[in-house]
Design a protein around this motif. Structure first.
Motif, PDB file in Angstrom:
ATOM      1  N   ILE A  73      39.641  -2.831 -12.675  1.00  0.00           N
ATOM      2  CA  ILE A  73      40.761  -3.182 -13.328  1.00  0.00           C
ATOM      3  C   ILE A  73      41.754  -2.311 -12.918  1.00  0.00           C
ATOM      4  CG2 ILE A  73      41.665  -3.330 -15.847  1.00  0.00           C
ATOM      5  CD1 ILE A  73      38.927  -4.450 -16.552  1.00  0.00           C
ATOM      6  N   THR A  74      42.908  -2.935 -12.819  1.00  0.00           N
ATOM      7  CA  THR A  74      44.224  -2.396 -12.255  1.00  0.00           C
ATOM      8  C   THR A  74      45.373  -2.776 -13.249  1.00  0.00           C
ATOM      9  OG1 THR A  74      45.038  -3.852 -10.899  1.00  0.00           O
ATOM     10  CG2 THR A  74      43.489  -2.231 -10.090  1.00  0.00           C
ATOM     11  N   LEU A  75      46.447  -2.123 -13.229  1.00  0.00           N
ATOM     12  CA  LEU A  75      47.804  -2.415 -14.018  1.00  0.00           C
ATOM     13  C   LEU A  75      48.045  -3.903 -13.732  1.00  0.00           C
ATOM     14  CD1 LEU A  75      49.862   0.699 -14.075  1.00  0.00           C
ATOM     15  CD2 LEU A  75      48.679  -0.225 -15.957  1.00  0.00           C
ATOM     16  N   GLU A  76      47.940  -4.056 -12.384  1.00  0.00           N
ATOM     17  CA  GLU A  76      48.410  -5.464 -11.859  1.00  0.00           C
ATOM     18  C   GLU A  76      47.499  -6.723 -12.409  1.00  0.00           C
ATOM     19  OE1 GLU A  76      49.694  -2.664  -8.292  1.00  0.00           O
ATOM     20  OE2 GLU A  76      48.039  -2.622  -9.868  1.00  0.00           O
ATOM     21  N   LYS A  77      46.391  -6.030 -12.245  1.00  0.00           N
ATOM     22  CA  LYS A  77      45.348  -7.284 -12.903  1.00  0.00           C
ATOM     23  C   LYS A  77      45.646  -7.592 -14.426  1.00  0.00           C
ATOM     24  CE  LYS A  77      41.769  -6.365  -9.457  1.00  0.00           C
ATOM     25  NZ  LYS A  77      40.657  -5.849  -9.264  1.00  0.00           N
ATOM     26  N   VAL A  78      45.832  -6.474 -15.363  1.00  0.00           N
ATOM     27  CA  VAL A  78      46.317  -6.659 -16.646  1.00  0.00           C
ATOM     28  C   VAL A  78      47.438  -7.276 -16.822  1.00  0.00           C
ATOM     29  CG1 VAL A  78      46.856  -5.488 -18.802  1.00  0.00           C
ATOM     30  CG2 VAL A  78      45.223  -4.506 -17.499  1.00  0.00           C
ATOM     31  N   LEU A  79      48.506  -7.245 -16.015  1.00  0.00           N
ATOM     32  CA  LEU A  79      49.703  -8.111 -16.042  1.00  0.00           C
ATOM     33  C   LEU A  79      49.352  -9.296 -15.763  1.00  0.00           C
ATOM     34  CD1 LEU A  79      52.534  -8.365 -16.461  1.00  0.00           C
ATOM     35  CD2 LEU A  79      52.813  -7.619 -14.163  1.00  0.00           C
ATOM     36  N   ASN A  80      48.717  -9.710 -14.728  1.00  0.00           N
ATOM     37  CA  ASN A  80      48.031 -11.192 -14.343  1.00  0.00           C
ATOM     38  C   ASN A  80      47.434 -11.783 -15.503  1.00  0.00           C
ATOM     39  OD1 ASN A  80      47.854 -13.405 -12.459  1.00  0.00           O
ATOM     40  ND2 ASN A  80      45.577 -12.740 -12.700  1.00  0.00           N
ATOM     41  N   SER A  81      46.486 -10.970 -16.208  1.00  0.00           N
ATOM     42  CA  SER A  81      45.551 -11.326 -17.068  1.00  0.00           C
ATOM     43  C   SER A  81      46.524 -11.853 -18.486  1.00  0.00           C
ATOM     44  CB  SER A  81      44.806 -10.304 -17.604  1.00  0.00           C
ATOM     45  OG  SER A  81      43.666 -10.811 -18.666  1.00  0.00           O
ATOM     46  N   LEU A  82      47.571 -11.138 -18.730  1.00  0.00           N
ATOM     47  CA  LEU A  82      48.097 -11.372 -20.077  1.00  0.00           C
ATOM     48  C   LEU A  82      49.321 -12.723 -19.443  1.00  0.00           C
ATOM     49  CD1 LEU A  82      49.073  -8.137 -21.221  1.00  0.00           C
ATOM     50  CD2 LEU A  82      48.251  -9.779 -22.738  1.00  0.00           C
ATOM     51  N   ARG A  83      49.718 -12.941 -18.348  1.00  0.00           N
ATOM     52  CA  ARG A  83      50.517 -13.735 -17.786  1.00  0.00           C
ATOM     53  C   ARG A  83      49.683 -15.022 -17.815  1.00  0.00           C
ATOM     54  NH1 ARG A  83      53.918 -11.221 -12.710  1.00  0.00           N
ATOM     55  NH2 ARG A  83      55.668 -10.467 -14.034  1.00  0.00           N
TER      56      ARG A  83
ATOM     57  N   LYS B 213      39.514 -15.838 -31.437  1.00  0.00           N
ATOM     58  CA  LYS B 213      40.590 -14.966 -30.697  1.00  0.00           C
ATOM     59  C   LYS B 213      40.407 -15.304 -29.230  1.00  0.00           C
ATOM     60  CE  LYS B 213      41.042 -11.360 -33.931  1.00  0.00           C
ATOM     61  NZ  LYS B 213      42.190 -11.449 -34.566  1.00  0.00           N
ATOM     62  N   THR B 214      41.307 -14.880 -28.233  1.00  0.00           N
ATOM     63  CA  THR B 214      41.225 -15.203 -26.996  1.00  0.00           C
ATOM     64  C   THR B 214      40.820 -13.811 -26.199  1.00  0.00           C
ATOM     65  OG1 THR B 214      42.984 -16.831 -26.958  1.00  0.00           O
ATOM     66  CG2 THR B 214      42.445 -15.616 -24.829  1.00  0.00           C
ATOM     67  N   VAL B 215      39.737 -13.657 -25.767  1.00  0.00           N
ATOM     68  CA  VAL B 215      39.517 -12.447 -25.296  1.00  0.00           C
ATOM     69  C   VAL B 215      39.482 -12.563 -23.545  1.00  0.00           C
ATOM     70  CG1 VAL B 215      37.385 -10.781 -24.794  1.00  0.00           C
ATOM     71  CG2 VAL B 215      37.698 -11.867 -27.057  1.00  0.00           C
ATOM     72  N   LEU B 216      40.178 -11.587 -23.229  1.00  0.00           N
ATOM     73  CA  LEU B 216      40.306 -11.737 -21.645  1.00  0.00           C
ATOM     74  C   LEU B 216      39.717 -10.318 -20.816  1.00  0.00           C
ATOM     75  CD1 LEU B 216      44.226 -12.495 -21.613  1.00  0.00           C
ATOM     76  CD2 LEU B 216      42.413 -14.309 -21.466  1.00  0.00           C
ATOM     77  N   LEU B 217      39.335 -10.740 -19.816  1.00  0.00           N
ATOM     78  CA  LEU B 217      38.666  -9.736 -19.000  1.00  0.00           C
ATOM     79  C   LEU B 217      39.402  -9.615 -17.358  1.00  0.00           C
ATOM     80  CD1 LEU B 217      36.699  -7.529 -18.205  1.00  0.00           C
ATOM     81  CD2 LEU B 217      35.044  -9.523 -17.365  1.00  0.00           C
ATOM     82  N   PRO B 218      40.274  -8.805 -17.237  1.00  0.00           N
ATOM     83  CA  PRO B 218      41.131  -8.942 -16.079  1.00  0.00           C
ATOM     84  C   PRO B 218      40.467  -8.968 -14.905  1.00  0.00           C
ATOM     85  CG  PRO B 218      42.069  -7.053 -17.577  1.00  0.00           C
ATOM     86  CD  PRO B 218      40.721  -7.512 -18.004  1.00  0.00           C
ATOM     87  N   ASP B 219      39.485  -8.675 -14.663  1.00  0.00           N
ATOM     88  CA  ASP B 219      38.785  -8.959 -13.418  1.00  0.00           C
ATOM     89  C   ASP B 219      37.036  -9.324 -13.608  1.00  0.00           C
ATOM     90  OD1 ASP B 219      37.264  -8.826 -11.037  1.00  0.00           O
ATOM     91  OD2 ASP B 219      38.510  -7.095 -10.188  1.00  0.00           O
ATOM     92  N   LEU B 220      36.759 -10.691 -13.308  1.00  0.00           N
ATOM     93  CA  LEU B 220      35.525 -11.002 -13.414  1.00  0.00           C
ATOM     94  C   LEU B 220      34.444 -10.199 -12.966  1.00  0.00           C
ATOM     95  CD1 LEU B 220      35.827 -14.849 -13.852  1.00  0.00           C
ATOM     96  CD2 LEU B 220      34.908 -13.357 -15.571  1.00  0.00           C
ATOM     97  N   GLU B 221      34.749  -9.657 -11.784  1.00  0.00           N
ATOM     98  CA  GLU B 221      33.616  -8.841 -10.931  1.00  0.00           C
ATOM     99  C   GLU B 221      33.417  -7.488 -11.602  1.00  0.00           C
ATOM    100  OE1 GLU B 221      32.202 -10.130  -8.120  1.00  0.00           O
ATOM    101  OE2 GLU B 221      33.391 -12.103  -9.080  1.00  0.00           O
ATOM    102  N   ALA B 222      33.841  -7.167 -12.891  1.00  0.00           N
ATOM    103  CA  ALA B 222      33.672  -6.010 -13.356  1.00  0.00           C
ATOM    104  C   ALA B 222      32.383  -6.214 -14.009  1.00  0.00           C
ATOM    105  CB  ALA B 222      34.790  -5.379 -14.451  1.00  0.00           C
ATOM    106  N   GLY B 223      30.977  -5.802 -13.423  1.00  0.00           N
ATOM    107  CA  GLY B 223      29.876  -5.837 -14.005  1.00  0.00           C
ATOM    108  C   GLY B 223      29.212  -4.952 -14.468  1.00  0.00           C
TER     109      GLY B 223
END
Length: 319
Positions: free
Chosen positions: A282-292, A79-89
């Motif tokens: 992680i914000t709504l905008e970042k989730v949208l960008n991640s999916l797009r 599967k494709t696993v997405l993390l909307p912000d790579l800095e989220a450590g």
């Protein structure tokens, strides 16, 4: 704060893309309220790992921190696993490396390694078991009593497990979550003086967990009101309890969900400044960008993933 109309538009676009891509949104209890409110599955690390394993989605958008997305990727290599912000450590995951663990294992060649899920994939690959705060005791209890154990990386959870199991053959790595370590026993005790009818819900990662257990045993904190719980267990307990007030000793993000589930109950943070900056990235905008735009794809090398999966599978199977 996002303007309501703009927020609604973003959420609508996220939902459309989720349908189009057959995606699922997994979110941790510490995420910002807007993310919690749109999650398909909201939970603690164990619940989210199980959700990742069982999902029929093609895309997993992980609203949490990096090690959580890695775990999902290990469980779902196709599967494709997405993390909307790579800095989220995670400061706790960063407190031990695979090389440090290998050196520690050399000093204890016959020991079983139990790693908290808050670790990198490389550390998990060097481990025999993973665990979460909700099943750490059960996992250690499943190991023969005469078996030496290396427990890592959280020293507060390790001390809690050692106390609960009564085992002396557990060696504990001196790591900590900087947010939970900052929740002190005096803050819990002081808060309780102002809300003396409240139940105390304490995460075992907290710097206050061991002292609070001592205060409980001495009768300074009420035995029937003091509970050491994972975030998922906190949510379950607050729904079932007849108490009207709760002092919450963990990252404050969980209070949003507690208040949604229990609108007639009051939740008080033991330390209102217990905020994980990584969990709030992680914000709504970042989730949208991640999916797009397919950002950011999280993958784990096959050799590392295969070794780590053995430890993760044991975590999911127990407790």
């Amino acid at each position: 704060m996002i303007v309501t109309d703009k927020k609604s538009s973003i959420v609508e676009q996220i939902n459309e893309l989720k349908k189009k891509r057959n995606a699922i949104l997994l979110a941790h209890n510490y995420q910002i309220p807007e993310i919690q409110d749109i999650a398909d599955v909201l939970g603690d690390s164990l619940a989210l790992a199980r959700a990742a394993l069982n999902t029929q989605a093609d895309v997993i958008v992980f609203c949490g921190v990096h090690f959580m997305a890695e775990t999902a990727a290990i469980l779902n290599p196709e599967k494709t696993v997405l993390l909307p912000d790579l800095e989220a450590g995670c400061s706790l995951a960063d407190s031990i490396t695979a090389e440090q663990l290998r050196e520690w294992k050399k000093d204890h060649p016959d020991a079983v390694v139990v790693s908290y899920v808050n670790t990198s994939a490389e550390v998990k690959a060097e481990s025999d078991y993973c665990c979460t705060s909700s099943n750490a005791v059960a996992i250690v209890n499943s190991i023969p009593e005469d078996q030496e154990i290396l427990f890592l990386p959280d020293m507060f959870l390790g001390e809690f497990v050692k106390r609960e199991t009564g085992r002396e053959n557990i060696h504990i790595w001196l790591g900590e979550c900087h947010v939970h370590a900052g929740i002190r026993p005096d803050q819990v005790a002081d808060t309780f003086t102002n809300y003396d009818q409240a139940d105390l819900l304490i995460h075992p990662e907290c710097g206050c967990s061991t002292p609070s257990m001592y205060l409980k045993s001495e009768g300074i904190l009420p035995k029937d009101k003091t509970h050491i719980l994972s975030t998922g267990q906190m949510l379950d307990y607050s729904k079932k309890s007849n108490a009207e007030q709760f002092i919450v000793a963990t990252e404050v993000g969980i209070i949003h969900q507690m208040e949604k589930q229990n609108p007639n109950k009051q939740f008080i943070a033991a330390n209102p400044e217990a905020v994980c900056p990584f969990m709030k990235m992680i914000t709504l905008e970042k989730v949208l960008n991640s999916l797009r735009n397919n950002t950011h794809v999280i993958s784990v090398p096959e050799k590392t993933a295969n070794k780590a999966k053995c430890a993760i599978d044991r975590m999911i199977a127990i407790g």
